[in-house]
Write a protein that holds these residues in place. Sequence first.
Motif, PDB file in Angstrom:
ATOM      1  N   LEU A 139      -5.351   1.705  -7.105  1.00  0.00           N
ATOM      2  CA  LEU A 139      -6.736   2.427  -7.030  1.00  0.00           C
ATOM      3  C   LEU A 139      -7.632   1.498  -6.197  1.00  0.00           C
ATOM      4  CD1 LEU A 139      -6.928   3.383 -10.867  1.00  0.00           C
ATOM      5  CD2 LEU A 139      -6.539   4.965  -9.153  1.00  0.00           C
ATOM      6  N   THR A 140      -8.463   2.323  -5.478  1.00  0.00           N
ATOM      7  CA  THR A 140      -9.586   1.572  -4.703  1.00  0.00           C
ATOM      8  C   THR A 140     -10.799   1.895  -5.106  1.00  0.00           C
ATOM      9  OG1 THR A 140      -9.440   3.526  -3.147  1.00  0.00           O
ATOM     10  CG2 THR A 140      -7.805   1.640  -2.656  1.00  0.00           C
ATOM     11  N   ARG A 155     -11.183  -0.979  -0.737  1.00  0.00           N
ATOM     12  CA  ARG A 155     -10.293  -2.274  -0.952  1.00  0.00           C
ATOM     13  C   ARG A 155      -9.585  -1.880  -2.226  1.00  0.00           C
ATOM     14  NH1 ARG A 155     -15.431  -5.183   0.216  1.00  0.00           N
ATOM     15  NH2 ARG A 155     -16.302  -4.336  -1.818  1.00  0.00           N
ATOM     16  N   PRO A 156      -8.275  -2.477  -2.296  1.00  0.00           N
ATOM     17  CA  PRO A 156      -7.582  -2.027  -3.643  1.00  0.00           C
ATOM     18  C   PRO A 156      -8.164  -2.815  -4.822  1.00  0.00           C
ATOM     19  CG  PRO A 156      -6.398  -3.615  -1.934  1.00  0.00           C
ATOM     20  CD  PRO A 156      -7.573  -3.212  -1.270  1.00  0.00           C
ATOM     21  N   ALA A 157      -8.308  -2.378  -5.793  1.00  0.00           N
ATOM     22  CA  ALA A 157      -8.990  -2.665  -6.925  1.00  0.00           C
ATOM     23  C   ALA A 157      -8.010  -2.955  -8.069  1.00  0.00           C
ATOM     24  CB  ALA A 157     -10.047  -1.619  -7.501  1.00  0.00           C
ATOM     25  N   PHE A 178      -9.021   6.417  -1.812  1.00  0.00           N
ATOM     26  CA  PHE A 178      -7.878   5.897  -0.742  1.00  0.00           C
ATOM     27  C   PHE A 178      -6.459   5.776  -1.451  1.00  0.00           C
ATOM     28  CE2 PHE A 178     -12.022   4.869   0.860  1.00  0.00           C
ATOM     29  CZ  PHE A 178     -11.964   5.264   2.244  1.00  0.00           C
ATOM     30  N   GLY A 179      -6.301   5.611  -2.559  1.00  0.00           N
ATOM     31  CA  GLY A 179      -5.037   5.360  -3.111  1.00  0.00           C
ATOM     32  C   GLY A 179      -4.258   6.587  -3.157  1.00  0.00           C
ATOM     33  N   THR A 180      -4.930   7.793  -3.823  1.00  0.00           N
ATOM     34  CA  THR A 180      -4.036   9.161  -3.843  1.00  0.00           C
ATOM     35  C   THR A 180      -3.876   9.706  -2.550  1.00  0.00           C
ATOM     36  OG1 THR A 180      -6.231   9.847  -4.332  1.00  0.00           O
ATOM     37  CG2 THR A 180      -4.396   9.595  -6.244  1.00  0.00           C
TER      38      THR A 180
END
Lengths: 313, 268
Positions: free
Chosen positions: A61-62, A67-69, A281-283
Amino acid sequence: MKVVVDEEHKGQIPATINKLSFLSRTLNNRTALLYLLPSIVLFSVFVFYPMFKTVYLSFFLTDLQGRPAEFVGLENFQYLIQSESFHKSIKATLLFVLYTVPISIVTALFLAIIANEKLKGIGVFRTLFSSTMGMSVAASSVIWLFLFHPSIGAINRLLSIFNIQAIEWLVDPSWALISISITTIWMNTGFTFLILLGGLQNIDENLYESASIDGASFWYKMRRITIPMLSPTLFFIITITLINAFQTFGQVDILTKGGPAESTNLIVYSIYREAFINYQFGTASAQAIVLFFFILIVTILQFKFGEKRVFYQ
Amino acid sequence: MINKWVVYPLLMICSICLIFPICYAFFISLMDGGEILQGQILPKSVTYQNYIDAFKSVPLLQYLWNSFIVSTSVTIGMLVVSSLAAFTFVFIPFHGRNVVFFIFISTMMIPWEATMIPNFLTIQKLGWINSYEGLTIPFFALAFGTFLLRQHFKIIPLELYEASQVAGLSQFKFFYKIVLPVSKTSLVTLGAYGFLTTWNMYLWPLLVTSNDSVRTVQIGIKQLQTQEIATEWGVVMAGVIIVIIPALLLLFLGQKQLQKGLTQGSIK
């Protein structure tokens, strides 16, 4: 391997034989590296790194800056499998491919065959037929936006002459994807035509002449000479058209914005919306991976099945 | 092959259908608002006001200039990078040449849209948002270009290369004094192709430009369309006509060339 010694290194010959042989043996490798360096750097930064980064991001999840969170493993993909909106997007994309690819190819092939006749003034027609190749997606879409206008657009005006009721081209969910497809087929024609015409012109005239002497009909020549001899070009253009169809974006952005009721939310538009409007951004990356596999499958299938039917000279 | 009294009418009908949208856009651009709302197809009177208004409502000249700079830079950059790579694959035997070539070709299978998110983040990190660098540099390396030029360089006889070495020409001199001039036609083909695709690029400029300074003309059309759509279709169409003229001119001039070059690259 052939050893190449160029001007600058010739002077070193008497100095150290050992060193020279090493230098000259690796000379080609070093020159090659130097010449390939720009490509290698650019491909690494803008193709390979982002490909891996997309895979990486699809597991996270970003935050709003991308940024990746939080690591979520395959949850993004699970989310996509369950998401009704993503199902719609895949369905729309596949339907769009089905609507556009065969018709684009058949239309362009027809145009190429009639434009391959040696007639006076044929050059003018060839130029006109290829003209949509120069049309940008933005310009074409804006023109079609007006053509599709429900009250003052030319298409509905034309229909009204034949007493056909006006169609809400871009607003009606059952027509919107068809409208986008019509626009796309029109845009594809120029390039597809140009490539197919080139293929037709490469066919040896003598084949037709000897067939004519034997009294072969037009359709016989078409089936036995034109299509088999054209198969490598057809194979190439089908692959390109398929891949382009999966990458469609501009028409959707200008004509429908993915609507109505997500009926035209093609996969690239869906990625764009998820990433740059919803900042997920993740999905979005997970969807990009799906797109990558779609295109990979198309390419592999084309090579596997296309190759067999292709007749090489 | 087919009776010409069948072919000519077919050619005519197809041409009219195919170019009708372009002509229609041109006619609309010459009409005033009232005529457009009546749903006319041919203009009764001709007005150039829409063209003046198009230049007034968005900085179209600036956009045209930006597009020109971006397309020219990509064309030159792409030709330099691709021709160097293609030359290496044809004339320099190095270890792992086939593997490297395969890796190059494999980039063709990665769709640009699948990598656009990290690319956007990279451009942002480099501070290249709203800059010519961000619009051009990612497109300098092109596997298709390398592949196309490689096909053409292969035609050059290897004896020529050997002779040039006997004559004491360095590899680089052989490259730019012999290979490039001999392959002028394929370079022109690839150049025209690169210019056209860059001129018509839409998604990437949409992502990496947020102000007028480097925005390209395609995004200008979208801007014009969102600004003027409710009232002034004539102005929007005038903008469209201005934008398509350079690309169409280039296409008409280079049509034969493009067709020959691209087909050869596709089937050899």
